[in-house]
Design a protein around this motif. Structure first.
Motif, PDB file in Angstrom:
ATOM      1  N   LEU A   1      -0.365  -7.534  -2.663  1.00 55.20           N
ATOM      2  CA  LEU A   1      -0.090  -6.383  -3.093  1.00 55.20           C
ATOM      3  C   LEU A   1       1.551  -6.049  -2.897  1.00 55.20           C
ATOM      4  N   LYS A   2       1.944  -6.087  -1.547  1.00 59.71           N
ATOM      5  CA  LYS A   2       3.170  -5.887  -1.140  1.00 59.71           C
ATOM      6  C   LYS A   2       4.262  -6.643  -1.744  1.00 59.71           C
TER       7      LYS A   2
ATOM      8  N   ARG B   1       4.620  -6.078  -5.551  1.00 54.18           N
ATOM      9  CA  ARG B   1       5.103  -4.564  -5.803  1.00 54.18           C
ATOM     10  C   ARG B   1       6.818  -4.954  -5.755  1.00 54.18           C
ATOM     11  N   GLU B   2       7.050  -5.816  -4.723  1.00 55.78           N
ATOM     12  CA  GLU B   2       8.474  -6.140  -4.476  1.00 55.78           C
ATOM     13  C   GLU B   2       9.193  -7.020  -5.655  1.00 55.78           C
TER      14      GLU B   2
ATOM     15  N   ALA C   1       9.684  -4.350  -8.200  1.00 53.59           N
ATOM     16  CA  ALA C   1      10.869  -3.465  -7.937  1.00 53.59           C
ATOM     17  C   ALA C   1      12.218  -4.420  -8.459  1.00 53.59           C
TER      18      ALA C   1
ATOM     19  N   LYS D   1      11.420  -6.056 -13.111  1.00 50.15           N
ATOM     20  CA  LYS D   1      10.426  -5.700 -13.984  1.00 50.15           C
ATOM     21  C   LYS D   1       9.993  -6.184 -15.092  1.00 50.15           C
TER      22      LYS D   1
ATOM     23  N   LEU E   1       0.971  -7.743 -10.689  1.00 42.06           N
ATOM     24  CA  LEU E   1       0.671  -6.499  -9.907  1.00 42.06           C
ATOM     25  C   LEU E   1      -0.738  -5.913 -10.398  1.00 42.06           C
TER      26      LEU E   1
ATOM     27  N   LEU F   1      -4.022  -5.289  -8.214  1.00 43.48           N
ATOM     28  CA  LEU F   1      -4.425  -4.088  -8.025  1.00 43.48           C
ATOM     29  C   LEU F   1      -6.003  -4.060  -8.437  1.00 43.48           C
TER      30      LEU F   1
ATOM     31  N   GLU G   1      -4.681   2.091 -11.806  1.00 47.38           N
ATOM     32  CA  GLU G   1      -3.349   1.768 -11.582  1.00 47.38           C
ATOM     33  C   GLU G   1      -3.220   0.569 -12.195  1.00 47.38           C
TER      34      GLU G   1
END
Length: 159
Positions: A95-96, A99-100, A103, A106, A114, A118, A126
């Protein structure tokens, strides 16, 4: 191309890994990361623990990551995160990383990864939001249909 053969004919996995290794030395940094992830995906079919260790080593290799453009770093991180999904090892680390990647760059593919992670962690609300956001820019089949199907599946799990 090597991944398809390795997945289909597991006995060729080591040969595919060796072929990629030979090609790595002549590649630009931006291609090396994706090729390393290909090797790790193949390796995951025959030595999952070793594959996970190599995956984390690639992620933690800041010297290599700093050589990449922002766009390419996002792609490599997304490939790493997606490999967690393929290996059925989705956790907070996956997940980390996902997300990175979002960020940094995109894209619909990074958003889809992602969202999938999730959902694998049970965070369907989400996942649906991000999956629908990814769908806005997805134009290629079969990715479009697969993404729609995943979102429908997640919506059913919320009911």
């Amino acid at each position: 191309e090597y991944i398809r053969y390795a997945e289909k004919y597991g006995i060729f996995a080591k040969v595919a890994i060796q072929k990629i290794e030979k090609k790595l030395n002549s590649q630009k940094p931006e291609m090396k990361g994706r090729m390393k992830v290909q090797q790790i995906r193949i390796l995951s079919h025959i030595e999952p623990k070793k594959a996970m260790a190599k995956l984390m080593a690639l992620y933690n290799d800041q010297t290599y990551m700093n050589l990449l453009t922002t766009k390419e770093k996002g792609r490599v991180l997304n490939s790493i995160a997606w490999t967690f999904v393929e290996m059925k090892k989705v956790d907070e680390t996956a997940l980390k990383i996902a997300r990175e990647s979002v960020a940094i760059n995109k894209t619909p593919y990074n958003l889809d990864t992602l969202a999938t992670i999730l959902a694998n962690l049970g965070q369907y609300k989400e996942a649906i939001i991000l999956g629908k956001e990814a769908l806005k820019d997805i134009k290629q089949e079969p990715f479009l249909t697969e993404s729609r199907d995943k979102i429908e599946n997640w919506e059913q799990k919320l009911k």
